[in-house]
Design a protein around this motif. Structure first.
Motif, PDB file in Angstrom:
ATOM      1  N   ILE A   1      -3.136  -1.200   5.856  1.00 29.51           N
ATOM      2  CA  ILE A   1      -3.208  -0.554   7.083  1.00 29.51           C
ATOM      3  C   ILE A   1      -2.990  -0.149   8.447  1.00 29.51           C
ATOM      4  CG2 ILE A   1      -5.285  -0.862   9.485  1.00 29.51           C
ATOM      5  CD1 ILE A   1      -6.552  -3.064   7.380  1.00 29.51           C
TER       6      ILE A   1
ATOM      7  N   LYS B   1      -5.774   1.582   2.802  1.00 28.33           N
ATOM      8  CA  LYS B   1      -6.880   0.712   3.492  1.00 28.33           C
ATOM      9  C   LYS B   1      -7.746   1.039   3.890  1.00 28.33           C
ATOM     10  CE  LYS B   1      -8.420  -2.956   0.874  1.00 28.33           C
ATOM     11  NZ  LYS B   1      -9.091  -2.460  -0.504  1.00 28.33           N
ATOM     12  N   SER B   2      -7.235   1.336   5.180  1.00 29.71           N
ATOM     13  CA  SER B   2      -7.944   1.281   6.937  1.00 29.71           C
ATOM     14  C   SER B   2      -7.088   2.158   7.205  1.00 29.71           C
ATOM     15  CB  SER B   2      -8.640   0.284   7.269  1.00 29.71           C
ATOM     16  OG  SER B   2      -9.882   0.989   8.613  1.00 29.71           O
TER      17      SER B   2
ATOM     18  N   ASN C   1      -1.074  -2.786  -0.924  1.00 28.63           N
ATOM     19  CA  ASN C   1      -1.911  -1.858  -1.243  1.00 28.63           C
ATOM     20  C   ASN C   1      -3.168  -1.781  -0.427  1.00 28.63           C
ATOM     21  OD1 ASN C   1      -1.646  -0.762  -4.506  1.00 28.63           O
ATOM     22  ND2 ASN C   1      -1.599  -3.043  -5.080  1.00 28.63           N
ATOM     23  N   ASN C   2      -2.549  -2.891   0.202  1.00 22.47           N
ATOM     24  CA  ASN C   2      -3.501  -3.489   1.826  1.00 22.47           C
ATOM     25  C   ASN C   2      -2.721  -2.844   3.085  1.00 22.47           C
ATOM     26  OD1 ASN C   2      -6.364  -4.598   0.163  1.00 22.47           O
ATOM     27  ND2 ASN C   2      -4.960  -5.462  -0.690  1.00 22.47           N
TER      28      ASN C   2
ATOM     29  N   ILE D   1     -10.715   7.041   3.621  1.00 25.66           N
ATOM     30  CA  ILE D   1      -9.692   6.575   4.955  1.00 25.66           C
ATOM     31  C   ILE D   1     -11.016   5.521   5.332  1.00 25.66           C
ATOM     32  CG2 ILE D   1      -7.987   5.483   5.509  1.00 25.66           C
ATOM     33  CD1 ILE D   1      -6.547   7.667   3.989  1.00 25.66           C
TER      34      ILE D   1
END
Length: 181
Positions: free
Chosen positions: A59, A102-103, A56-57, A121
């Motif tokens: 990048i 996430k990014s 979920n995180n 995002i």
């Protein structure tokens, strides 16, 4: 992992040897790189017992062509041209849309069109204002070797400064190096 994050570095296919126009070759090369990045993310997700990664995180990011690949996968995965090219080279474009990020981190990146989806995002971008390879704002780059082949560009690229302008409402940030190439 002891600091709370893990990194994964991937390789992706370069070039596409065809008798197509350079613009079409570049588009096919980009789609194959997007597939390789998407497959690498899926591999990590499928290997959670080996990697202890919070999916979920995630990048994604890269530099130059790697940044272009990450930007296109995150923000442009529903683009008509991407979908048409995917179909032409027998790649299931739906795999590009199944990941959430996430990014995105872009080091001197650009996109083939303005962002049309996934504007939520955040983007962290670092780019030099005098970059001749990848336009800082918007434009056509000088003749270069892109993703493994000689490319004389005629298509507009939308650089980090342009993209950040589109995303200014979502905690995105551009770090500009004035005069840097």
């Amino acid at each position: 992992a002891q600091l709370g994050y893990a990194t994964v570095s991937i390789n992706y296919r370069l070039g596409y040897n065809t008798k197509l126009s350079k613009s079409e070759e570049a588009q096919r090369t980009l789609v194959r790189a997007m597939e390789d990045l998407s497959d690498a993310i899926q591999f990590v997700k499928d290997s959670l017992t080996n990697f202890a990664i919070d999916t979920n995180n995630i990048i994604i990011g890269g530099s130059s062509a790697g940044a272009i690949t990450a930007l296109e996968l995150a923000y442009n995965n529903k683009n008509k041209k991407i979908i048409e090219t995917s179909k032409a080279i027998n790649i299931n474009h739906e795999k590009f849309q199944k990941h959430t990020f996430k990014s995105v981190i872009s080091l001197c990146g650009a996109m083939s069109s303005p962002i049309k989806n996934n504007e939520e995002i955040p983007l962290i971008s670092i780019h030099g204002t005098e970059d001749k390879l990848v336009p800082y704002y918007k434009g056509v780059s000088e003749p270069i070797r892109v993703m493994g082949f000689q490319h004389i560009p005629k298509d507009t690229l939308y650089g980090d400064a342009f993209l950040i302008e589109q995303l200014k409402q979502n905690n995105s940030g551009l770090y500009t190096f004035k005069g840097a190439k």
